[in-house]
Structure formats: C-alpha cells, structure tokens
Design an enzyme around this catalytic site. Structure first.
Site: not given
Ligand SMILES: NC(=O)c1ccc[n+]([C@@H]2O[C@H](COP(=O)([O-])OP(=O)(O)OC[C@H]3O[C@@H](n4cnc5c(N)ncnc54)[C@H](OP(=O)(O)O)[C@@H]3O)[C@@H](O)[C@H]2O)c1
Length: 250
Positions: A136, A149
């Site tokens: 990401s 995350y």
C-alpha cells in the site's frame, strides 16, 4: 498432483471476491489465463464464475491458512500469483485500538503473503513465473487511523524483496514484486478509509478527495498486474500505483 492438462497460463488471485482482486482476476482472465479465484465469500466467487465462465475456478478458502497456500500452490502451480487478500482495518485512532484490532492486518495480510511466498519458493514455481504482492502507499507514509495497517503493508513490501533475493540466489527465475496502490474510494476497504480520514479532518469525502487527483480504479489495478506480469521494462522489486500508472519505488 499438479494439473497436467493445462495449455494456457494459470493465474491465482487471493481476495478475488471483490475490490481490486476481482478486477485483477477479470483482467487476467481477459488476457487469456485460467484464473483460480480464492476468497472466503463463496457466493461472490460463484457470481464471478457465472460472469466469466469455466476458465474461472472459484476456491472458497481462507488465504491466510498455510495449508490452503501449500495445497493450492502444489495443485495449480500458477504462472502468475497475485497476493491481494487483505483485511479491512478498523478505522480508529491508535488509543481506540486493542492489540487484536491493531494487529489484524499482520494476522491476515502479512501472514498470507508470508505463507504463499514461502510455498512459491519451496515448491518451487516454474522459472518465469511471477508473484505480485499488494502492499500500500500507506507503507511509505503511515496511516494513523488504521492501527497496524501501514506497518503490515511495509512488511509485505520487505517480504517480497526478500523473496526476490532468495529467488535470485537460488537461480529459481521466479520474479517477486510488490505494488503500493494509492488510497482509493473505489473499493469497500478504500471507501471506509477515505470516509474516516475525511471525518477526522472535519470535511466531506468529496473535498477530502480533491487533494488526491484522479481516483485509482480496480480496472487500473488489473491492468497494472497484467503489465507487471508481462515483465517488459519492469525490473524493480516495488512499484507505486496511482491512476497515472506504475512508478518504481527506490
Ligand atoms: N482500496 C485501497 O484504497 C487500497 C490501497 C492500498 C492497498 N490496498 C490493498 O489492496 C488489497 C485489496 O484491497 P481492496 O480495497 O480491494 O479490499 P476489499 O474490497 O475489502 O477486498 C478485500 C478482498 O480480500 C479478501 N480477503 C480478506 N481476508 C481474506 C482471507 N482471510 N482469505 C481470503 N480472502 C480474504 C476479501 O474476500 P472475502 O471477504 O470473501 O474472503 C476480498 O475479496 C488489500 O491487500 C488492501 O490492503 C487497497
């Protein structure tokens, strides 16, 4: 036993029931591959099969389970393996997380990328095969409302580069890459993140997104994976993905 009757390339996509994974599976299918689509939602996989036909093989399973990874790598020996499955982080500030919610993306995203990359190296997959792991853009700058995350996604980027190095050292000819998509409201996971960051800033989603430029679409993610799998001109281990395309991450 590996499948012996295959005459076309085989792709396997984890997290193929919706979002990026569904679009990546559809793009690989349109590109001529047999596509093994792995996710837990059997109904959504069945819909995808109805839409695309028998060259789409639905497998309802937990991609973070090491037995699933070992079994499916040996059974399908994919030429293209896309490690896309990921848990939706709970969008809360740090102190409102428990360790369980904070570490969720380590338990699912990282564990799955580790298990499948390990199996790809140990089996090993055929020379010329490629493993693409979804990291990401948050891995580069953090994501303060998403618990662990961003750290989990950074670990996936490292993991892919470690696997690439092991493949080179052993002369396996397997390419390992990571892709770092920009946050987009075009998937369920992304839309929840965008809504949380907009609310945190006290602005509406449309205003929040104005700072991002054009939104990345799942179809663009599908095209990016096709381009990476084709290989030409893509000799880095890691790429940022925005609506403008792929950019190598130094
Ligand atoms: N959207 C964004 O803005 C964005 C940005 C950067 C990176 N990413 C990454 O891109 C990937 C795809 O995200 P998305 O936005 O498409 O999310 P999504 O729409 O929420 O889809 C997530 C997919 O992962 C699957 N999944 C989750 N846990 C699983 C498990 N244990 N086993 C098998 N499948 C599992 C889900 O299927 P089931 O629930 O049916 O199992 C679903 O198909 C993720 O790794 C995410 O972190 C997304």
């Amino acid at each position: 036993m590996p499948d012996s009757n295959q005459t076309m390339p085989t792709a396997l996509v984890t997290g193929a029931s919706r979002g990026f994974g569904r679009a990546i599976a559809a793009a690989l299918h349109a590109d001529g591959a047999r596509v093994v689509a792995v996710a837990r939602s059997a109904g959504q996989l069945s819909d995808l099969h109805d839409e695309l036909g028998d060259r789409l093989v639905p497998v309802a399973a937990d991609a973070a389970d090491p037995v699933v990874a070992g079994t499916l790598v040996a059974q399908y020996e994919p030429d293209v393996l896309v490690l896309n499955a990921g848990a939706a982080p709970l969008p809360r500030p740090l102190h409102e997380h428990t360790w369980e919610t904070f570490s969720r993306n380590w338990d699912v995203d990282v564990q799955h990328a580790f298990n499948w990359s390990r199996e790809a190296l140990l089996h090993p997959l055929e020379p010329g095969s490629v493993v693409v792991a979804l990291s990401s853009g948050a891995a580069l700058r953090g994501s303060p409302l998403s618990g662990g995350y961003s750290g989990a996604k950074a670990a996936i980027r490292f993991l892919a580069s470690y696997a690439a190095e092991e493949s080179r050292r052993e002369g396996l000819g397997i390419r390992f890459l990571s892709v770092l998509p920009q946050l987009t409201p075009a998937t369920g996971l992304g839309a929840a993140g965008v809504a949380a960051y907009a609310a945190r800033q006290g602005i509406d989603v449309t205003t929040f997104l104005e700072g991002f430029g054009p939104a990345l679409t799942p179809e663009q993610a599908g095209k990016a994976v096709i381009d990476l799998a084709a290989g030409s001109g893509h000799d880095h281990d890691s790429y940022l993905l925005t609506a403008a395309g792929l950019t190598p991450v130094p």
